[in-house]
Motif scaffolding. Sequence first.
Motif, PDB file in Angstrom:
ATOM      1  N   THR A  21      31.158   3.101  43.409  1.00 46.59           N
ATOM      2  CA  THR A  21      29.763   3.788  44.183  1.00 46.59           C
ATOM      3  C   THR A  21      29.913   5.150  43.577  1.00 46.59           C
ATOM      4  OG1 THR A  21      31.506   4.362  45.743  1.00 46.59           O
ATOM      5  CG2 THR A  21      30.611   2.103  46.215  1.00 46.59           C
ATOM      6  N   ASP A  22      30.490   5.608  42.483  1.00 45.73           N
ATOM      7  CA  ASP A  22      30.490   6.923  42.383  1.00 45.73           C
ATOM      8  C   ASP A  22      29.654   6.951  41.006  1.00 45.73           C
ATOM      9  OD1 ASP A  22      30.541   9.340  41.506  1.00 45.73           O
ATOM     10  OD2 ASP A  22      32.645   9.625  41.027  1.00 45.73           O
ATOM     11  N   ASP A  27      37.617   3.800  39.213  1.00 45.25           N
ATOM     12  CA  ASP A  27      38.232   3.234  40.273  1.00 45.25           C
ATOM     13  C   ASP A  27      37.509   3.395  41.492  1.00 45.25           C
ATOM     14  OD1 ASP A  27      40.597   6.102  39.660  1.00 45.25           O
ATOM     15  OD2 ASP A  27      38.645   5.936  40.906  1.00 45.25           O
ATOM     16  N   ASP A  28      36.360   3.780  41.386  1.00 41.46           N
ATOM     17  CA  ASP A  28      35.263   3.727  42.447  1.00 41.46           C
ATOM     18  C   ASP A  28      33.929   3.374  41.901  1.00 41.46           C
ATOM     19  OD1 ASP A  28      33.905   3.969  44.767  1.00 41.46           O
ATOM     20  OD2 ASP A  28      34.081   6.363  44.814  1.00 41.46           O
TER      21      ASP A  28
END
Lengths: 462, 424, 295
Positions: free
Chosen positions: B77-78, B74-75
């Motif tokens: 950028t992680d 869900d992210d």
Amino acid sequence: MQPANLFPLIVVLVAIAFALGYARSRALAMPLGGIRNLKSLPFYYAARAAMWCGLPALLILACWLGFEAKVIQTLIVGSLPAELRPDTAGQASLVLSQISNVASGALSGDFAPEGIAAAAERLEALRAQSTFMMTALVLSIAVLGGFIAWLRIAPHINAREKVESTLRKIFFLCAALAILTTVGIIFSVIFETIRFFGKVSFIEFFFGTSWSPQTAIRADQVGADGAFGMIPLFVGTLLISSIAMLVAVPVGLMSAIYLSEYASKPVRAIFKPALEMLAGVPTVVYGFFAALTVAPFISDIAEAIGLSASSQSALAAGLVMGIMIIPFVSSLSDDVINAVPQTMRDGSLALGATQSETMKKVIFPAALPGIMGGVLLAVSRAIGETMIVVMAAGLAANMTANPLEAVTTVTVQIVTLLVGDQEFDSAKTLAAFALGMMLFIVTLLLNIVALHVVRKYREQYD
Amino acid sequence: MTDQLSQAELVRQSLKRRYRKEWRFRTYGILAIGVAILALVILFTDIISKGYTGFLKTTVTLEVPLDPELMYLDDPTDPEQIRMADFVAPLQQALLNELPTAEKGDRRELGRLMNSYAANQLRDQLQANPDWLGTTRTMTFLANTDVEVYVKHKDDEAYSIKLSDQQQRWVDELVDRGVVESSFNDVFFSSGDSRDPSNAGIAGAIVGSLLTMLVTLCLSFPIGVAAAIYLEEFAPQNRWTDFIEVNINNLAAVPSIIFGLLGLAVFINLFGMPRSVPMVGGLVLTLMTLPTIIISSRASIKSVPPSIREAAEGIGASKMQVVLHHVLPLALPGMLTGSIIGMAQALGETAPLLLIGMVAFIVDVPGGFFESATVMPVQIFLWAGSPELAFIERASAAIMVLLAFLISMNALAIWLRKRLERRW
Amino acid sequence: MNTMNPNIVNETATTETRAVSAADTDISHADNGYGETVGKPFTDNPKFALRDVEVYYGDTQAIKGISLDIRKNQVISFIGPSGCGKSTFLRCLNRMNDSIDSCRVKGRLELDGQDIYDRKRDVVELRARVGMVFQKPNPFPKSIYDNVAYGPRIHGLANRKSELDDIVENSLKKAGLWAEVKDRLDSPGTGLSGGQQQRLCIARAIAVSPEVVLMDEPCSALDPIATARIEELISELSESYTIIIVTHSMQQAARVSHRTAYFHLGHLIEVNETNKVFTSPQHELTESYITGRFG
């Protein structure tokens, strides 16, 4: 600074030295009443300054680059903790490559022994230091040299003579590089060959009939020493070269004769470049063709008529090598045939000889020494050819005269033994150099004889 | 009188036999040329027929649902999440959407149609555009090599099709729907070597060849010309000069692999230079091409008529001035021609480069003279040794590119010679 | 016909380098020049009958319409300044010009009434009948014996070794070389002196028993003594052969030939008995040449 950047910088410095030298010589000439009163043209004073600036700096740069790696390696090995210090050259190269891998980050330092990681850091530091020192030294030498030469510009100095004599020396060195190359070749094979004969007897190498250089992994393995008899390689090389010559000599010779004696101008203009095109095809392409098209084709045909053929055969390699050599034979024969004077042809034709009679009975015998020379050169080429046999002849050291079987050659073995991971000092690696030495001697003798014959032949009709 | 007539009669009688021989001899000549030309034609057609399909790539264009649940992400950028996320699932889902006949249980089989690098490609794109998450995007991927082989060569017996019958039907359906397409293979020209044929390209080899040739050209042309000038204009007529001359002629005929041994022993073992780098390759090829360049340069210096030398000397020019101002400019076209031909030879050379380690498997395009690299002919050698026919196809295509380079270099040499060479 | 339509060419230019064009007619100082050949070009029952012969090298015309008869068992000399086409003309007579790609021959050239340039004509047979000796001695790089035996061998003139030996011996005797070489027939022909080489070439030519021998300046590469020897030989040979000799030396022409033909820039100017040509030339160009005003 990286050497790749250092080089353009030197070029810039040289240009500056040239410009300053030019300006100074003009300035010096002014009070004397113009450049006419200088011993040489300003151009030569400037060129001299540029040479003083560039040549020593470049020389030092080249030496530094040549010896840097070796010196750093020695330093690193010397500073290793005792338990990591290698005993043999083989271990040394292993340790060094481990260190450099850690240093470049290809190998994580976490997994390496502590000493190695430390050595890797030292390696990085030494490299940086060395680069810095080199940059400083080279640039200061360039500036200093240019400055001294600039100071020494004086109207009474014959700069032209000095520039020209330096140039002549440089030219001489360039020509002498040929000798240096030959010496380099001899030295690069001779030491390893001597070491090889320290491990394997002379007699085994020259008269042994079995070749299997695979050294064992464990010392107690059967056949641990390998076998180094070069007779099978010699037979294989001979077999493939003979097949190649059987194709190349008749085809090359007859096409040269046809093109020079019979063909009309337009025909010649089409087919001569076409033949030359065969000469321009890289050997790896011939190897590809031999291995993937000709060899399967031959083994299919052989099976169809009930013969057994291996998938890699001497015939395939030999045929394709023959095709490769056709243009070589044809262009050499063409030269030789054209060197026979026209009066000889006229003499025969005027007696009512047909063209083929003239060719066979007058021109060919007259050209024979030259043609023989050309054929010898072609043989030397066939023996030294590598890629076709590497790709199509195989590795099995069979002693056979059957062209449908796989054979191996001297060049194939050199490549196989030296490509991939090498162990220094193993008989296997050294054997490659011994084979290289044999190859060099044989081709050298062939070339010397052939070139001598061809030269004598040319002189006869000049 | 009668003697002469009978002589003429004898000659006439011999004619038929002799003309038969003449005809036979001439036929041998034509046959010889025929054989040579036939070999040339077979060689070229063989390579073209094997390799032209190498210039086509097979792609799959899909509507990829970038569903966070599907990817467990869900992210974007992680980095930690990216590392754990599943990028294969959206591709499988997208294929499932395209194929009404396939069922959910076929996901795995469907996934095999995709290129092994497709998931990585998807990950990289998503990382670059985090806002794509949750949308459906049209994306184009390379097909799996097996799919490519099937699409290109399903009628060719030489190729073995590795797809199952079910997969073959799917691919046929995808081709019909325009999802799987063939187009010009730009990947071949823009990427380096790869374990997977459909991702393999010659960019690395081309750059490697260029770097190597640059080193060779920069060293061998000036050195060769200087050596030729020395031998032709300055060398005294003595044994030393004779020795140099014999040496050069011999070096021109020394097998190229010997130069590989020289490079290995001197540049790598003695000077400790790195293996596999264009710098060492260039040095070895320089030593190899020098004799050719020297010989052709000498020939073109020789062809400058002595009258020009005498004229310049008559005005009081020094020997060096005569050479640099008059002889060299006139001989330069011939020298250039010889050098281009020498460079073409060097470009096609393989054997010595094998010995100095330019056979390593290198994915990245080399960025400098001291970085590991491979060159065109070696790349061809490596691919030609592969059992996979898809690599053989690439090797043939690479041969075509190499030959195109070589032919244009030779054509340039011929054009230069025609254009610039003076007849005296 | 060019003989009927005189072209005037600048005398200093050679025909090989100049194309004949309308512009050439502007130069007028030899206007009286190239009309019909003067003297006696035609004879009864000739060996060679040559009519309106023209030879072109590419676009350049080297021979501009020559008509001439050559009598059997006589020596005829072709003389003229350099580049006048006499060698070119000579080489037409056994079609040695065939090997030059750009060379074309027009007109009618007959040997014993048969056209030399007929399509069906066999050039090998022609050359067996019309032999040739060249300017520079050109022995093959073989033994003396093999040089002479070459022709008979290729034509199959001898059935046995002894017959071949006889032919070689006779030819060498006729060429006056036998005494000098009989002990070293196996040594290479190229090892002989220049004059001996040229006699060897003559022996080689007559070993085939030709009817005609063409000689293209056979003495130009020889010293005076060797030249005298060859000239003697020519006179002896003229009893059994028709000999056509191109020469630069007027003295030689006067000494050896029965008839002399004077060529000028591709035209045949005058043909006559040798003594008539040299004592009372009928054409002013001939006269200028033999009195040494140009050449």
